[in-house]
Design a protein around this motif. Structure first.
Motif, short mmCIF file in Angstrom:
data_model
loop_
_atom_site.label_atom_id
_atom_site.label_comp_id
_atom_site.label_asym_id
_atom_site.label_seq_id
_atom_site.Cartn_x
_atom_site.Cartn_y
_atom_site.Cartn_z
N PRO A 123 9.16 -10.17 5.52
CA PRO A 123 7.83 -10.31 6.12
C PRO A 123 6.96 -11.03 5.00
CG PRO A 123 8.33 -8.05 5.70
CD PRO A 123 9.56 -8.77 5.34
N PHE A 124 7.11 -12.27 4.73
CA PHE A 124 6.60 -12.98 3.73
C PHE A 124 5.66 -14.25 4.43
CE2 PHE A 124 6.48 -16.28 0.50
CZ PHE A 124 6.27 -15.65 -0.81
N GLU A 125 4.08 -14.18 3.95
CA GLU A 125 3.49 -15.26 4.34
C GLU A 125 2.31 -15.66 3.25
OE1 GLU A 125 1.19 -14.63 7.87
OE2 GLU A 125 1.22 -12.57 7.61
N ARG A 126 2.04 -16.64 3.14
CA ARG A 126 0.97 -17.12 2.03
C ARG A 126 1.17 -16.45 0.79
NH1 ARG A 126 -1.64 -16.07 6.70
NH2 ARG A 126 -2.66 -14.22 5.85
N ASP A 127 2.33 -16.34 0.23
CA ASP A 127 2.63 -15.74 -1.32
C ASP A 127 2.53 -14.35 -1.30
OD1 ASP A 127 3.40 -18.43 -2.98
OD2 ASP A 127 1.56 -18.92 -2.27
N ALA A 128 2.78 -13.80 -0.22
CA ALA A 128 2.56 -12.33 -0.23
C ALA A 128 3.66 -11.81 0.62
CB ALA A 128 1.26 -11.81 0.41
N LEU A 129 4.10 -10.64 0.21
CA LEU A 129 5.42 -9.80 0.87
C LEU A 129 4.56 -8.44 1.32
CD1 LEU A 129 8.55 -9.44 1.40
CD2 LEU A 129 8.54 -7.91 -0.74
N ASN A 130 4.56 -8.30 2.76
CA ASN A 130 4.11 -7.37 3.45
C ASN A 130 5.19 -6.28 3.35
OD1 ASN A 130 3.10 -5.44 5.07
ND2 ASN A 130 3.12 -6.65 6.89
N LEU A 131 5.03 -5.13 2.55
CA LEU A 131 5.97 -4.28 2.35
C LEU A 131 6.54 -3.51 3.79
CD1 LEU A 131 5.47 -2.26 -0.74
CD2 LEU A 131 6.28 -4.61 -0.66
N PRO A 132 8.08 -3.66 4.03
CA PRO A 132 8.01 -3.13 5.41
C PRO A 132 7.99 -1.77 5.65
CG PRO A 132 10.19 -3.87 4.33
CD PRO A 132 8.81 -4.38 3.47
N TRP A 133 8.09 -1.12 4.65
CA TRP A 133 7.99 0.56 4.46
C TRP A 133 7.10 0.87 3.30
CZ3 TRP A 133 9.46 4.21 1.16
CH2 TRP A 133 9.24 5.60 1.82
N THR A 134 6.43 1.95 3.43
CA THR A 134 5.65 2.36 2.50
C THR A 134 5.60 4.00 2.69
OG1 THR A 134 3.32 1.87 3.59
CG2 THR A 134 3.87 0.74 1.99
N PRO A 135 5.60 4.81 1.54
CA PRO A 135 5.81 5.86 1.61
C PRO A 135 4.56 6.62 2.35
CG PRO A 135 5.60 5.49 -0.64
CD PRO A 135 5.70 4.19 0.23
N GLY A 136 4.68 7.82 3.00
CA GLY A 136 3.53 8.45 3.70
C GLY A 136 2.33 8.78 2.91
N PHE A 137 2.45 9.15 1.72
CA PHE A 137 1.40 9.62 0.56
C PHE A 137 0.50 8.43 0.47
CE2 PHE A 137 4.57 8.48 -2.30
CZ PHE A 137 4.22 7.66 -3.06
N LEU A 138 0.87 7.06 1.03
CA LEU A 138 -0.22 6.19 0.56
C LEU A 138 -0.96 5.78 1.87
CD1 LEU A 138 2.09 3.27 -1.32
CD2 LEU A 138 0.27 4.88 -2.42
N HIS A 139 -0.46 6.40 2.97
CA HIS A 139 -1.26 6.11 4.04
C HIS A 139 -2.64 6.84 4.49
CE1 HIS A 139 2.85 4.92 6.03
NE2 HIS A 139 2.34 3.81 5.45
N LYS A 140 -3.45 6.52 4.91
CA LYS A 140 -4.77 7.06 5.46
C LYS A 140 -4.73 7.20 6.90
CE LYS A 140 -6.53 7.12 1.03
NZ LYS A 140 -4.92 7.10 0.34
N ARG A 141 -3.58 7.14 7.67
CA ARG A 141 -3.54 7.32 9.12
C ARG A 141 -4.32 8.32 9.56
NH1 ARG A 141 2.15 7.29 9.67
NH2 ARG A 141 2.38 4.96 8.72
N GLY A 142 -5.25 8.12 10.70
CA GLY A 142 -6.26 9.22 11.29
C GLY A 142 -7.33 9.20 10.48
N GLY A 143 -7.76 8.45 9.48
CA GLY A 143 -8.47 8.60 8.44
C GLY A 143 -9.78 7.69 8.68
#
Ligand SMILES: Cc1cc2nc3c(=O)[nH]c(=O)nc-3n(C[C@H](O)[C@H](O)[C@H](O)COP(=O)(O)OP(=O)(O)OC[C@H]3O[C@@H](n4cnc5c(N)ncnc54)[C@H](O)[C@@H]3O)c2cc1C
Ligand code: SF4
Ligand code: SF4
Length: 610
Positions: A123-143
């Protein structure tokens, strides 16, 4: 003057305190729910002094899970707070270096080459890799994505609307009053003085406010928190060596922006691997974006402004920012020692809350909700003591406030986060691995690393640029800049391969224009200079002059005989000069106040959008 409770600073921590407290001091019919000790027949007299010119004129994100905020304000989403949006799409992006100027380790260069070679499968575009998975502690889901300035103005109106509390902006506290080893209230700043602090026309000495309880919520660089740290010391093995300069822009996005309100982007890897970035989208095509320059970025030219411009022009971000316009700009330092920077939380007559009390979670990058939680916990403790008519002694505050804090999620999570960033002392990759280990193991696994103070870790200019600029030339570039009275980072960076910034007058603007257009910096007359060089001999000997290069407002410039100049008309009160000194304090090497004194003062940024 006498009050029952006096608060220093109106940030999220004090807002949590006053919001919780004010609801309980007065009955629904307006009669006192409990009685003041200093004004019999009235409810307890609660005063809050804020140094900035108005409520919410600080600077901060913010994306937050809003756990503590929701506990206090259950209908926060429906409250109509300007610029608020529920968190939507979240991405963590690794930014590759599109121009080859960034200082990357051999391992990181290899990783970059591998990513580019396999970009067709990633998942690479414009010189950036979109990390396909990130650990839950980094998410702000529901925030929520908020503008902290707007939120503070909204909550300030709610709190004052109860009639139980007074908030006084533009009123800096100069010191805590200490009587018989106890905190007995605060003294406000003298007015009508020269820049050096000597009485002048209209001299008005700062008023003393005596109070049974002083609540210190003055953030990570507050003068009162530091006064108490110096007086009472920090608990054993605690220190405040980790911090970051956070600098941000609030912008109007182009009309055809594809970004939806609530979009949250986090970046790392560029402009230098150590620099983290954030991009939060508000409703109405407005975005808050910026970078954090951490204490462990070992550069003697660690300028946040210039790096922010290179970050914005990274192809991934520029795709969203081309055509955007600056609305507001600012910077502030964050205390990133977390639990390890925790001071004594309570003493006779005082309690500490918020980031200055070590509440910020360095693993999840969350500070607002934690600061609010500490304030709310203190308010519950204070109400318990007021109802029981028990005094605000160290013992009573420990048994109520500190005990509540220790028993809460806040303390549990701060323990897990405590050593999570130590790996960054070894480098960026070990740092990221250390964070992942700590996050996934609840803090049981960490990579060891010893946080150092700036004067132990910052290399000389010559060493930092070795291999890129010959030492004699680096010295000459710096000397030429200093002879012209300007900082040297721009010239040095350009010589080391960073392209000049093509200013467009609306988003890519000079540092001076950012001060005028985005910061609208104010410096009321009649106050002493709040930044001063207290060890001029050390400054004369100092070859690195980190304070000049790191100054967020170009307020510190080269001065005569090697002692820098300070221009308060440009100071945005970020506090970076407090931490960024390349020389140890001859009086106390552990002190946060090294070469520069950073005192309480009014003025600074003039915007409630940050
Ligand atoms: C650029 C940036 C982005 C951030 N992004 C996020 C994010 O996305 N999510 C998140 O959770 N956190 C974020 N944070 C961190 C968050 O802003 C802090 O953790 C939080 O504001 C701490 O709240 P506080 O009340 O303890 O201190 P502060 O917000 O620092 O408030 C302290 C207040 O005290 C006042 N004060 C200081 N000294 C005096 C004095 N002597 N007299 C009177 N008043 C005084 C100050 O002016 C200030 O208003 C960010 C920070 C920055 C700088
Ligand atoms: S304040 Fe510190 S970094 Fe700045 S010139 Fe003086 S000794 Fe050097
Ligand atoms: S002088 Fe002002 S703007 Fe410069 S680093 Fe210090 S506090 Fe920030």
């Amino acid at each position: 003057m006498d009050a029952d409770i006096v608060c220093v600073g109106f940030g999220p921590a004090t807002a949590g305190f006053l919001s919780t407290l004010s609801k309980q001091l007065v009955n629904a019919d307006g009669t006192p729910a409990m009685e003041s000790a200093v004004s019999p027949g009235l409810s307890p007299q609660v005063l809050c002094y804020e140094r900035a010119d108005d409520i919410g004129f600080g600077v901060s994100g913010v994306v937050t899970t809003a756990r503590a905020l929701r506990a206090s304000i259950p209908d926060i989403e429906k409250a109509g707070i300007p610029m608020a949006a529920p968190v939507g799409e979240e991405k963590v992006l690794y930014l590759l270096d599109p121009i080859g100027a960034s200082r990357r380790s051999a391992l990181l260069r290899l990783a970059d080459k591998t990513i580019r070679a396999f970009q067709w499968a990633l998942p690479f575009e414009r010189d950036a890799l979109n990390l396909p998975w990130t650990p839950g502690f980094l998410h702000k889901r529901g925030g929520m994505v908020l503008s902290m300035g707007q939120f503070m103005q909204w909550i300030g109106a709610q709190v004052q609307g109860t009639g139980a509390v007074q908030i006084w902006p533009g009123t800096p506290v100069s010191q805590a009053l200490i009587e018989n080893g106890k905190v007995a209230g605060v003294r406000l700043l003298d007015q009508g003085v020269t820049k050096q602090g000597a009485p002048a026309d209209g001299f008005t000495p700062g008023m003393d406010i005596h109070a049974a309880l002083t609540v210190v919520g003055d953030g990570p660089v507050g003068a009162i928190g530091r006064q108490l740290d110096d007086l009472f010391g920090l608990p054993e093995n605690h220190h405040t060596r980790d911090w970051a300069v956070g600098m941000k822009f609030v912008v109007d996005l182009p009309e055809d922006t594809p970004l939806q309100p609530g979009t949250v982007l986090h970046t790392f890897g560029y402009p230098e691997p150590e620099i983290f970035g954030f991009f939060y989208t508000h409703p109405g095509r407005v975005a808050s974006l910026g970078i954090f320059v951490p204490s462990w970025f070992d550069s003697p030219v660690r300028t946040a402004y210039r790096y922010l411009q290179h970050w914005m022009t990274h192809p991934y971000l520029w795709h969203f920012l081309k055509g955007a316009k600056l609305r507001s700009w600012g910077a502030r330092t964050l205390g990133e020692s977390g639990r390890r920077g925790e001071p004594h939380l309570a003493g006779d007559g005082y309690a500490r809350i918020g980031e200055g009390s070590g509440s910020t979670n360095v693993l999840t990058g969350s500070g607002v909700d934690e600061a609010w939680a500490t304030g709310a916990q203190l308010a519950e403790a204070v109400l318990e003591l007021l109802r029981a008519k028990r005094p605000f002694t160290k013992e009573n505050l420990e048994a109520t406030y500190v005990q509540r804090r220790r028993a809460s999620w806040l303390d549990q999570e701060s323990r897990a986060a405590e050593k999570s960033r130590d790996g960054f002392q070894l480098g960026v990759l070990p740092g990221l691995i250390g964070m992942a280990l700590a996050g996934l193991s609840g803090g049981r696994l960490v990579l060891p690393g010893q946080p150092l103070r700036p004067w132990e870790r910052i290399p000389s200019l010559e060493d930092y640029f070795r291999g890129r600029i010959p030492p004699a030339e680096a010295r000459k570039i710096r000397d030429d800049c200093y002879a012209r009275g300007v900082s040297a980072h721009a010239a040095l960076m350009e010589r080391a391969g960073w392209p000049a910034i093509a200013c467009d007058g609306q988003l890519l603007v000079s540092h001076q224009d950012a001060l005028l257009l985005g910061g609208k910096v104010q410096a009321p007359p009649g106050y002493a200079d709040h930044v001063a060089f207290i060890f001029p001999n050390e400054c004369r000997r100092c070859g690195t002059k980190l304070c000049i290069e790191a100054c967020s407002g170009q307020a510190i410039t080269p001065g005569e005989n090697g002692v820098p100049n300070f221009d308060r008309e440009k100071c945005i009160h970020c506090g970076a000069c407090l931490w960024n000194c390349a020389t140890a304090s001859p009086e106390n090497p552990e002190s946060r106040q090294v070469g520069t004194a950073f005192r309480a003062a009014p003025g600074g940024l003039h915007s409630a959008e940050n």
